[in-house]
Write an enzyme that holds these catalytic residues in place. Structure first.
Site, PDB file in Angstrom:
ATOM      1  N   GLU A 141       0.809  -1.235   0.000  1.00  0.00           N
ATOM      2  CA  GLU A 141       0.000   0.000   0.000  1.00  0.00           C
ATOM      3  C   GLU A 141       0.842   1.285   0.000  1.00  0.00           C
ATOM      4  O   GLU A 141       0.641   2.193   0.801  1.00  0.00           O
ATOM      5  CB  GLU A 141      -0.955   0.009   1.213  1.00  0.00           C
ATOM      6  N   GLU A 200      -6.335 -10.693  -0.748  1.00  0.00           N
ATOM      7  CA  GLU A 200      -7.043 -10.502   0.529  1.00  0.00           C
ATOM      8  C   GLU A 200      -8.561 -10.462   0.313  1.00  0.00           C
ATOM      9  O   GLU A 200      -9.271  -9.669   0.874  1.00  0.00           O
ATOM     10  CB  GLU A 200      -6.579  -9.205   1.201  1.00  0.00           C
TER      11      GLU A 200
HETATM   12  O1  G3I Z   1      -1.203  -7.844  18.622  1.00  0.00           O
HETATM   13  C1  G3I Z   1      -2.109  -8.735  19.215  1.00  0.00           C
HETATM   14  C2  G3I Z   1      -1.391  -9.947  19.724  1.00  0.00           C
HETATM   15  O2  G3I Z   1      -0.481  -9.589  20.750  1.00  0.00           O
HETATM   16  C3  G3I Z   1      -2.406 -10.908  20.257  1.00  0.00           C
HETATM   17  O3  G3I Z   1      -1.771 -12.069  20.761  1.00  0.00           O
HETATM   18  C4  G3I Z   1      -3.342 -11.274  19.128  1.00  0.00           C
HETATM   19  C5  G3I Z   1      -4.355 -12.316  19.582  1.00  0.00           C
HETATM   20  O4  G3I Z   1      -5.605 -12.008  19.070  1.00  0.00           O
HETATM   21  O5  G3I Z   1      -3.996 -10.122  18.639  1.00  0.00           O
HETATM   22  C6  G3I Z   1      -3.150  -9.133  18.179  1.00  0.00           C
HETATM   23  O6  G3I Z   1      -4.051  -8.093  17.979  1.00  0.00           O
HETATM   24  C7  G3I Z   1      -4.412  -7.629  16.760  1.00  0.00           C
HETATM   25  C8  G3I Z   1      -4.467  -8.589  15.551  1.00  0.00           C
HETATM   26  O7  G3I Z   1      -5.022  -7.898  14.400  1.00  0.00           O
HETATM   27  C9  G3I Z   1      -5.332  -9.818  15.796  1.00  0.00           C
HETATM   28  O8  G3I Z   1      -6.670  -9.408  15.926  1.00  0.00           O
HETATM   29  C10 G3I Z   1      -3.451  -6.521  16.360  1.00  0.00           C
HETATM   30  O9  G3I Z   1      -3.329  -5.636  17.454  1.00  0.00           O
HETATM   31  C11 G3I Z   1      -4.073  -5.802  15.169  1.00  0.00           C
HETATM   32  O10 G3I Z   1      -3.221  -4.759  14.727  1.00  0.00           O
HETATM   33  C12 G3I Z   1      -4.230  -6.787  14.018  1.00  0.00           C
HETATM   34  O11 G3I Z   1      -4.910  -6.106  12.967  1.00  0.00           O
HETATM   35  C13 G3I Z   1      -4.643  -6.622  11.657  1.00  0.00           C
HETATM   36  C14 G3I Z   1      -4.268  -5.425  10.768  1.00  0.00           C
HETATM   37  O12 G3I Z   1      -4.097  -5.835   9.398  1.00  0.00           O
HETATM   38  C15 G3I Z   1      -2.971  -4.789  11.231  1.00  0.00           C
HETATM   39  O13 G3I Z   1      -1.933  -5.731  11.190  1.00  0.00           O
HETATM   40  C16 G3I Z   1      -5.898  -7.293  11.131  1.00  0.00           C
HETATM   41  O14 G3I Z   1      -6.127  -8.492  11.854  1.00  0.00           O
HETATM   42  C17 G3I Z   1      -5.733  -7.618   9.640  1.00  0.00           C
HETATM   43  O15 G3I Z   1      -6.950  -8.113   9.086  1.00  0.00           O
HETATM   44  C18 G3I Z   1      -5.313  -6.369   8.845  1.00  0.00           C
HETATM   45  O16 G3I Z   1      -5.076  -6.775   7.530  1.00  0.00           O
HETATM   46  C19 G3I Z   1      -4.739  -5.728   6.601  1.00  0.00           C
HETATM   47  C20 G3I Z   1      -3.657  -6.254   5.667  1.00  0.00           C
HETATM   48  O17 G3I Z   1      -2.519  -6.590   6.438  1.00  0.00           O
HETATM   49  C21 G3I Z   1      -3.315  -5.229   4.595  1.00  0.00           C
HETATM   50  N1  G3I Z   1      -4.527  -4.853   3.842  1.00  0.00           N
HETATM   51  C22 G3I Z   1      -5.602  -4.340   4.697  1.00  0.00           C
HETATM   52  C23 G3I Z   1      -5.981  -5.363   5.758  1.00  0.00           C
HETATM   53  C24 G3I Z   1      -7.103  -4.847   6.621  1.00  0.00           C
HETATM   54  O18 G3I Z   1      -6.657  -3.721   7.353  1.00  0.00           O
END
Ligand code: G3I
Length: 320
Positions: A126, A233
């Site tokens: 992105e 995705e």
């Molecule tokens: O960080 C914790 C971790 O310590 C914990 O053990 C784990 C257990 O559930 O959760 C983690 O929390 C969150 C994780 O999602 C799981 O829910 C993170 O804080 C959170 O930042 C993470 O969000 C992800 C996001 O990207 C940022 O990485 C989303 O799941 C994921 O669907 C989203 O995916 C992105 C793609 O990478 C790029 N394109 C867009 C897409 C949607 O935003």
């Protein structure tokens, strides 16, 4: 009986997975239906490199080892992304050259660790702004210059001569300016012999858009450049206008039709340009969209109880 990966015999069928959900019915369904996995969050810089002198490969290793153990392809996502930049990187106090050296060291460390285990990387995710088509003014661009993407691609290639280098982004089908900017960048890389192997369209779409013809037109631009195509995705919102509180039969069938169109487009590209069609999660109940839009939706192929939805059968029909 038929499964997604058995039906898709010319490309990987991928799914975004989480390191804490690789057991029980997750494990059974992944092994039965899918031939590729992507880490939903574990292989991003904020998780793998939480401070300047620490790496935490635990969660990423769990996913890569699961792929290795079960003969499932692993797509790496993603080394550089403005949304997963650790604070210590945003606040980096060194010179621009020291920043670049730090990024080179991070990329080299990660790509070397997973060499031969991770087939492909979304190296920079992105990087292009919506609407304007300009490069986002991320810390990477500020510190390494406009050519930071090419530099990161070269760092990856230097660490692993075989890993596939993808450019990955969203809204490339509905945002023509962004799409044109991405392909101008890709053409520049090709002209300069900057290593690039494929383009990923994230495909966060809805039951009623984009049109199949527009998906086809954008996909053709990747094939024309003889690059690999990753629909990276896929999720298909059934409730983009927040007008339903449960998945109606009518909306479920509309979603099924759109999934079928997406799969038809993907399945029709030349085999040499195929890589993977990846859905962004297994079960509706765990989609990222609920938090992102703050509303209920059912965008995936399986419901909250691992049951196959109309959309699942739309995927199979798209392969016939
Ligand atoms: O960080 C914790 C971790 O310590 C914990 O053990 C784990 C257990 O559930 O959760 C983690 O929390 C969150 C994780 O999602 C799981 O829910 C993170 O804080 C959170 O930042 C993470 O969000 C992800 C996001 O990207 C940022 O990485 C989303 O799941 C994921 O669907 C989203 O995916 C992105 C793609 O990478 C790029 N394109 C867009 C897409 C949607 O935003």
């Amino acid at each position: 009986d038929q499964t997604l990966k058995k039906a898709a015999d010319t490309f990987f069928v991928g799914v975004a997975v989480q390191s804490g959900k690789l057991n029980g019915q997750y494990d059974e369904t992944y092994r039965k239906e899918f031939s590729s996995i992507t880490a939903e969050w574990e292989m991003k810089m904020n998780v793998m490199h939480p401070s300047v002198d620490t790496y935490d490969f635990g969660p990423a290793d769990a996913i890569v080892n699961y792929g290795q153990t079960n003969g499932i392809n692993v797509h790496g996502h993603s080394l550089i992304w403005h949304n997963s930049t650790p604070d210590w990187v945003k606040n980096f106090a060194g010179t621009d050259q020291e920043f670049e050296d730090m990024i080179e060291e991070y990329i080299t460390t990660v790509v070397t660790r997973y060499k031969g285990k991770v087939t492909s990387w979304d190296v920079v995710n992105e990087a292009v702004e919506d609407g304007s088509g300009n490069l986002r003014n991320s810390i990477y661009r500020q510190k390494m210059g406009d050519d930071y993407i090419a530099k990161c691609y070269q760092f990856v290639r230097a660490a692993d001569p075989d890993v596939l280098i993808f450019y990955n982004d969203y809204s490339m089908i509905i945002d023509q300016t962004k799409q044109d900017a991405v392909f101008a960048m890709v053409d520049d890389f090709i002209a300069r012999n900057i290593p690039i192997d494929g383009v990923g369209f994230q495909m966060h779409i809805s039951h009623d858009y984009p049109a199949k013809a527009d998906i086809q037109k954008a996909t053709d631009r990747i094939v024309e450049r003889n690059l690999k195509v990753h629909f990276s995705e896929l999720d298909v919102r059934a409730n983009p206008n927040k007008d339903i509180t449960s998945l109606t039969a009518e909306r479920s069938l509309s979603q099924k039709a759109k999934v079928k169109e997406v799969v038809q487009v993907y399945n029709s590209i030349p085999n040499d340009n195929k890589y993977a069609l990846t859905v962004w999660g297994l079960k509706d109940s765990e989609t990222w969209l609920t938090d992102f839009y703050g509303y209920v939706d059912w965008p995936l192929l399986f419901d909250g109880n691992y049951n196959k939805k109309d959309a699942y059968y739309g995927f199979l029909e798209g392969l016939q």
